[in-house]
Enzyme design. Structure first.
Site, PDB file in Angstrom:
ATOM      1  N   ASP A 132     -32.702  39.374 -12.964  1.00 33.70           N
ATOM      2  CA  ASP A 132     -32.439  38.027 -13.499  1.00 33.70           C
ATOM      3  C   ASP A 132     -31.547  37.238 -12.536  1.00 33.70           C
ATOM      4  O   ASP A 132     -31.410  36.024 -12.660  1.00 33.70           O
ATOM      5  CB  ASP A 132     -31.728  38.126 -14.867  1.00 33.70           C
TER       6      ASP A 132
ATOM      7  N   GLN B 121     -32.150  40.630 -22.419  1.00 30.15           N
ATOM      8  CA  GLN B 121     -32.499  39.296 -22.931  1.00 30.15           C
ATOM      9  C   GLN B 121     -31.299  38.674 -23.652  1.00 30.15           C
ATOM     10  O   GLN B 121     -30.719  39.281 -24.546  1.00 30.15           O
ATOM     11  CB  GLN B 121     -33.705  39.421 -23.880  1.00 30.15           C
TER      12      GLN B 121
ATOM     13  N   LYS C 241     -43.002  38.091 -20.957  1.00 29.31           N
ATOM     14  CA  LYS C 241     -42.660  38.850 -19.745  1.00 29.31           C
ATOM     15  C   LYS C 241     -43.507  40.114 -19.663  1.00 29.31           C
ATOM     16  O   LYS C 241     -44.026  40.467 -18.606  1.00 29.31           O
ATOM     17  CB  LYS C 241     -41.152  39.164 -19.731  1.00 29.31           C
TER      18      LYS C 241
END
Ligand code: NAD
Length: 291
Positions: A119, A96, A52
């Site tokens: 997200d 995460q 990322k």
């Protein structure tokens, strides 16, 4: 049979995002800023966050990774989330997953300001998505839609079967494809579905997202179907340098000849998921969803 090339689509979208970032910066605006929180030393999570970070660099975003010890308290993580929610220099951030067992993923997800939830996991974004309102879409379903769009695959009126009903893949992609604009007739299959084989074999578009290597065999696929394989299972192999290889949920070699389009694993859906995160971060910086 056309083998869908996720890397090609991802690169093309990356170039579009980079061009938009360039324009923003030339207009005197700051480059979009994505923050990732990484808790603990999980190898896969570190790899994902590394990808990322790299992708942010490629499209011209600013990126920051906050690394925390696996023993941090839930209260500390929640306070960091509140800090990022309030920081005007942060456009979007992700935590995460998975988190250590003593930290509630649900509490963490719900603590993120939906405006910065790039997200797309916060229930506000999920709810808006289900109602067909502008929202940050979850990465994998959005990646699948981008693949269908790029290849000009007709979806209106088609029968679509989705295998797997997780919150991050199966359920959202089933919902999105049933919405106006995509207009599929969707059947969502799961571990308790009866006649799964028959349902799959009637699908014009079959999406396999159950995480069982090579589950979908040729007899489960209609001639001319579009097959999207989301599954990723790592299995031992004596044919690769690393000693491992990745398998999808579809038995590619026997299914591919029956398909009009099919995604390989790796190189199909996988490369797309990171692009959706970049798209959402750009939208956040431009205040496209929430103003
Ligand atoms: P999950 O384990 O949360 O959900 C799996 C779903 O499959 C469940 O809803 C379950 O009901 C269903 N299922 C399990 N066995 C079944 C069976 N025999 N018949 C019918 N349904 C069955 O998984 P997930 O997070 O949605 O991920 C699914 C797969 O996709 C995994 O292999 C994962 O690694 C992969 N994945 C890939 C990407 C990507 O970037 N390509 C992203 C997310 C997940």
């Amino acid at each position: 049979m056309i083998r869908i090339d996720g890397k090609e689509v991802a690169n093309s979208l990356k170039a579009e995002i980079a061009a938009e970032v360039n324009e923003l910066v030339r207009a005197g605006k700051p480059a979009p800023h994505l923050v990732a929180i990484l808790v603990g030393n999980d190898g896969a999570s570190q790899t994902y966050v590394g990808h990322k970070e790299k992708c942010c660099g490629e499209v011209g975003f600013r990126s920051t990774v906050l690394r925390f010890d696996e023993n941090i308290t839930e209260a500390f993580l929640l306070s960091e989330i509140r800090r990022l929610n309030d920081d005007p220099d942060v456009d979007g951030f992700i935590v995460q997953l998975p988190l250590p067992a003593h930290i509630s993923e649900q509490k963490v997800t719900e603590a993120i300001d939906p405006k910065k939830d790039v997200d797309g996991f916060h229930p506000v974004n999920t709810g808006r998505m289900i109602n067909g309102l502008p929202a940050y879409l979850p990465a994998t379903p959005d990646g699948i839609l981008e693949l269908l769009k790029y290849y000009g695959i007709e979806t209106a009126g088609k029968n679509c079967a989705v295998i797997g009903r997780s919150n991050i893949v199966g359920r959202p992609i089933a919902n999105l494809l049933s919405q106006k604009g995509w207009d599929c007739t969707v059947t969502l299959c799961h571990s308790r579905t009866k006649n799964l084989k028959e349902i799959a074999a009637q699908a014009d578009i079959l999406i396999a997202a159950l995480g069982k290597a090579e589950f979908v065999t040729a007899d489960m696929v209609k001639e001319g179907a579009v097959v999207i394989d989301v599954g990723i299972t790592r299995v031992k192999s004596d044919k690769t340098k690393s000693g491992w290889k990745l398998l999808g949920d579809v038995k590619f070699d026997e299914v591919a000849p029956k398909c009009s389009y099919i995604t390989p694993v790796p190189g199909g859906v996988g490369p797309m998921t990171i692009i959706s995160l970049m798209k959402n971060t750009l939208k956040a910086a431009k205040k496209e969803i929430y103003g």
